[in-house]
Design a protein around this motif. Sequence first.
Motif, PDB file in Angstrom:
ATOM      1  N   VAL A  48      18.708 140.669 -65.496  1.00  0.00           N
ATOM      2  CA  VAL A  48      19.580 140.874 -66.651  1.00  0.00           C
ATOM      3  C   VAL A  48      19.148 142.185 -67.297  1.00  0.00           C
ATOM      4  O   VAL A  48      17.950 142.458 -67.432  1.00  0.00           O
ATOM      5  CB  VAL A  48      19.532 139.706 -67.658  1.00  0.00           C
ATOM      6  CG1 VAL A  48      18.156 139.504 -68.252  1.00  0.00           C
ATOM      7  CG2 VAL A  48      20.566 139.886 -68.752  1.00  0.00           C
ATOM      8  N   THR A  49      20.122 143.023 -67.632  1.00  0.00           N
ATOM      9  CA  THR A  49      19.812 144.285 -68.293  1.00  0.00           C
ATOM     10  C   THR A  49      20.143 144.165 -69.774  1.00  0.00           C
ATOM     11  O   THR A  49      21.246 143.769 -70.149  1.00  0.00           O
ATOM     12  CB  THR A  49      20.607 145.440 -67.664  1.00  0.00           C
ATOM     13  OG1 THR A  49      20.201 145.557 -66.291  1.00  0.00           O
ATOM     14  CG2 THR A  49      20.317 146.756 -68.375  1.00  0.00           C
ATOM     15  N   ILE A  50      19.172 144.525 -70.587  1.00  0.00           N
ATOM     16  CA  ILE A  50      19.351 144.571 -72.031  1.00  0.00           C
ATOM     17  C   ILE A  50      19.650 146.030 -72.356  1.00  0.00           C
ATOM     18  O   ILE A  50      18.814 146.901 -72.118  1.00  0.00           O
ATOM     19  CB  ILE A  50      18.079 144.074 -72.754  1.00  0.00           C
ATOM     20  CG1 ILE A  50      17.813 142.607 -72.362  1.00  0.00           C
ATOM     21  CG2 ILE A  50      18.207 144.250 -74.257  1.00  0.00           C
ATOM     22  CD1 ILE A  50      16.474 142.082 -72.816  1.00  0.00           C
ATOM     23  N   PRO A  51      20.845 146.314 -72.870  1.00  0.00           N
ATOM     24  CA  PRO A  51      21.232 147.715 -73.056  1.00  0.00           C
ATOM     25  C   PRO A  51      20.387 148.466 -74.075  1.00  0.00           C
ATOM     26  O   PRO A  51      20.198 149.675 -73.948  1.00  0.00           O
ATOM     27  CB  PRO A  51      22.688 147.636 -73.497  1.00  0.00           C
ATOM     28  CG  PRO A  51      22.942 146.222 -73.852  1.00  0.00           C
ATOM     29  CD  PRO A  51      21.893 145.383 -73.232  1.00  0.00           C
ATOM     30  N   TYR A  59      19.945 137.444 -75.150  1.00  0.00           N
ATOM     31  CA  TYR A  59      20.662 137.766 -73.918  1.00  0.00           C
ATOM     32  C   TYR A  59      20.518 136.590 -72.953  1.00  0.00           C
ATOM     33  O   TYR A  59      19.491 135.918 -72.955  1.00  0.00           O
ATOM     34  CB  TYR A  59      20.102 139.050 -73.295  1.00  0.00           C
ATOM     35  CG  TYR A  59      20.272 140.229 -74.211  1.00  0.00           C
ATOM     36  CD1 TYR A  59      21.408 141.016 -74.146  1.00  0.00           C
ATOM     37  CD2 TYR A  59      19.324 140.520 -75.179  1.00  0.00           C
ATOM     38  CE1 TYR A  59      21.590 142.087 -75.016  1.00  0.00           C
ATOM     39  CE2 TYR A  59      19.492 141.580 -76.054  1.00  0.00           C
ATOM     40  CZ  TYR A  59      20.628 142.361 -75.962  1.00  0.00           C
ATOM     41  OH  TYR A  59      20.798 143.405 -76.836  1.00  0.00           O
ATOM     42  N   TYR A  60      21.533 136.372 -72.128  1.00  0.00           N
ATOM     43  CA  TYR A  60      21.575 135.189 -71.266  1.00  0.00           C
ATOM     44  C   TYR A  60      21.654 135.557 -69.793  1.00  0.00           C
ATOM     45  O   TYR A  60      22.241 136.565 -69.422  1.00  0.00           O
ATOM     46  CB  TYR A  60      22.784 134.314 -71.633  1.00  0.00           C
ATOM     47  CG  TYR A  60      22.683 133.764 -73.034  1.00  0.00           C
ATOM     48  CD1 TYR A  60      22.096 132.529 -73.263  1.00  0.00           C
ATOM     49  CD2 TYR A  60      23.150 134.496 -74.119  1.00  0.00           C
ATOM     50  CE1 TYR A  60      21.975 132.031 -74.549  1.00  0.00           C
ATOM     51  CE2 TYR A  60      23.040 133.999 -75.411  1.00  0.00           C
ATOM     52  CZ  TYR A  60      22.450 132.769 -75.616  1.00  0.00           C
ATOM     53  OH  TYR A  60      22.335 132.287 -76.887  1.00  0.00           O
ATOM     54  N   ARG A  90      13.585 131.474 -73.090  1.00  0.00           N
ATOM     55  CA  ARG A  90      13.861 130.104 -73.520  1.00  0.00           C
ATOM     56  C   ARG A  90      14.846 129.461 -72.559  1.00  0.00           C
ATOM     57  O   ARG A  90      15.708 130.141 -72.007  1.00  0.00           O
ATOM     58  CB  ARG A  90      14.468 130.072 -74.920  1.00  0.00           C
ATOM     59  CG  ARG A  90      13.560 130.592 -76.005  1.00  0.00           C
ATOM     60  CD  ARG A  90      14.266 130.501 -77.365  1.00  0.00           C
ATOM     61  NE  ARG A  90      13.480 131.090 -78.412  1.00  0.00           N
ATOM     62  CZ  ARG A  90      12.537 130.458 -79.105  1.00  0.00           C
ATOM     63  NH1 ARG A  90      12.294 129.207 -78.865  1.00  0.00           N
ATOM     64  NH2 ARG A  90      11.853 131.082 -80.045  1.00  0.00           N
ATOM     65  N   ILE A  91      14.718 128.172 -72.407  1.00  0.00           N
ATOM     66  CA  ILE A  91      15.726 127.381 -71.707  1.00  0.00           C
ATOM     67  C   ILE A  91      16.322 126.494 -72.789  1.00  0.00           C
ATOM     68  O   ILE A  91      15.638 125.625 -73.330  1.00  0.00           O
ATOM     69  CB  ILE A  91      15.118 126.569 -70.561  1.00  0.00           C
ATOM     70  CG1 ILE A  91      14.475 127.520 -69.542  1.00  0.00           C
ATOM     71  CG2 ILE A  91      16.182 125.687 -69.915  1.00  0.00           C
ATOM     72  CD1 ILE A  91      13.666 126.840 -68.466  1.00  0.00           C
ATOM     73  N   GLY A  92      17.574 126.772 -73.140  1.00  0.00           N
ATOM     74  CA  GLY A  92      18.162 126.128 -74.318  1.00  0.00           C
ATOM     75  C   GLY A  92      17.423 126.625 -75.537  1.00  0.00           C
ATOM     76  O   GLY A  92      17.297 127.830 -75.754  1.00  0.00           O
ATOM     77  N   THR A  93      16.873 125.701 -76.311  1.00  0.00           N
ATOM     78  CA  THR A  93      16.107 126.085 -77.498  1.00  0.00           C
ATOM     79  C   THR A  93      14.599 125.974 -77.272  1.00  0.00           C
ATOM     80  O   THR A  93      13.815 126.231 -78.169  1.00  0.00           O
ATOM     81  CB  THR A  93      16.495 125.199 -78.698  1.00  0.00           C
ATOM     82  OG1 THR A  93      16.262 123.822 -78.363  1.00  0.00           O
ATOM     83  CG2 THR A  93      17.965 125.393 -79.070  1.00  0.00           C
ATOM     84  N   THR A  94      14.198 125.611 -76.059  1.00  0.00           N
ATOM     85  CA  THR A  94      12.781 125.415 -75.743  1.00  0.00           C
ATOM     86  C   THR A  94      12.188 126.684 -75.156  1.00  0.00           C
ATOM     87  O   THR A  94      12.662 127.187 -74.131  1.00  0.00           O
ATOM     88  CB  THR A  94      12.594 124.251 -74.747  1.00  0.00           C
ATOM     89  OG1 THR A  94      13.181 123.072 -75.302  1.00  0.00           O
ATOM     90  CG2 THR A  94      11.128 124.009 -74.450  1.00  0.00           C
ATOM     91  N   ALA A 129      21.474 128.193 -68.004  1.00  0.00           N
ATOM     92  CA  ALA A 129      21.143 129.529 -68.510  1.00  0.00           C
ATOM     93  C   ALA A 129      19.722 129.577 -69.035  1.00  0.00           C
ATOM     94  O   ALA A 129      19.224 128.620 -69.622  1.00  0.00           O
ATOM     95  CB  ALA A 129      22.105 129.930 -69.615  1.00  0.00           C
ATOM     96  N   VAL A 130      19.079 130.696 -68.803  1.00  0.00           N
ATOM     97  CA  VAL A 130      17.827 131.024 -69.471  1.00  0.00           C
ATOM     98  C   VAL A 130      18.185 132.152 -70.423  1.00  0.00           C
ATOM     99  O   VAL A 130      19.034 132.989 -70.125  1.00  0.00           O
ATOM    100  CB  VAL A 130      16.714 131.421 -68.464  1.00  0.00           C
ATOM    101  CG1 VAL A 130      17.101 132.577 -67.602  1.00  0.00           C
ATOM    102  CG2 VAL A 130      15.403 131.707 -69.155  1.00  0.00           C
ATOM    103  N   ASN A 131      17.618 132.120 -71.622  1.00  0.00           N
ATOM    104  CA  ASN A 131      17.937 133.188 -72.568  1.00  0.00           C
ATOM    105  C   ASN A 131      16.680 133.931 -72.964  1.00  0.00           C
ATOM    106  O   ASN A 131      15.569 133.421 -72.848  1.00  0.00           O
ATOM    107  CB  ASN A 131      18.706 132.645 -73.785  1.00  0.00           C
ATOM    108  CG  ASN A 131      17.914 131.652 -74.607  1.00  0.00           C
ATOM    109  OD1 ASN A 131      17.049 132.035 -75.380  1.00  0.00           O
ATOM    110  ND2 ASN A 131      18.200 130.363 -74.454  1.00  0.00           N
TER     111      ASN A 131
END
Length: 154
Positions: A48-51, A59-60, A90-94, A129-131
């Motif tokens: 995943v690229t964070i601009p 970001y997800y 995080r995975i969800g809120t964890t 999703a992982v965020n």
Amino acid sequence: KLMTIEHKNITNAELHETKGVSAATTNQTLHANSGAGLWKFQEFALNVTIPDIVADQTYYLATPYAGTITSITSVIDNAFATADCTITARIGTTAVTSGVITITQSGSAAGDVDTVSPSGANTLTANQAVNFVVTGSNTTATACTITVILRRTA
């Protein structure tokens, strides 16, 4: 005298398949290991690229397979000033245990790489999703690419 053996009755040592295949676990693949075969779970690199890591934002990244995150790596495209940047997986809120990358401002340069090895709360189901939560006070526009190594389990 030639003996006939039913294919279904061939023992592991006589298999035409790669030796050890009968003991391999689902979703393991064969890897060469110094002239021998080693059965391992497939690993995938997801990016995943964070601009711009200036802004505090989330970001997800969707993971196509169930698996375990074994590594998270960041690489920045520019040096930045003012303060360190923190990226929390995080995975969800964890929060992923040991899944926090701190990109140090002091001495930063394009191409700097930081890696962490998660130790818990790092298991995902297929299409989950992982965020990545970005925080910090960096003031220089800097892109960052995150690479996640996912060891497939299903």
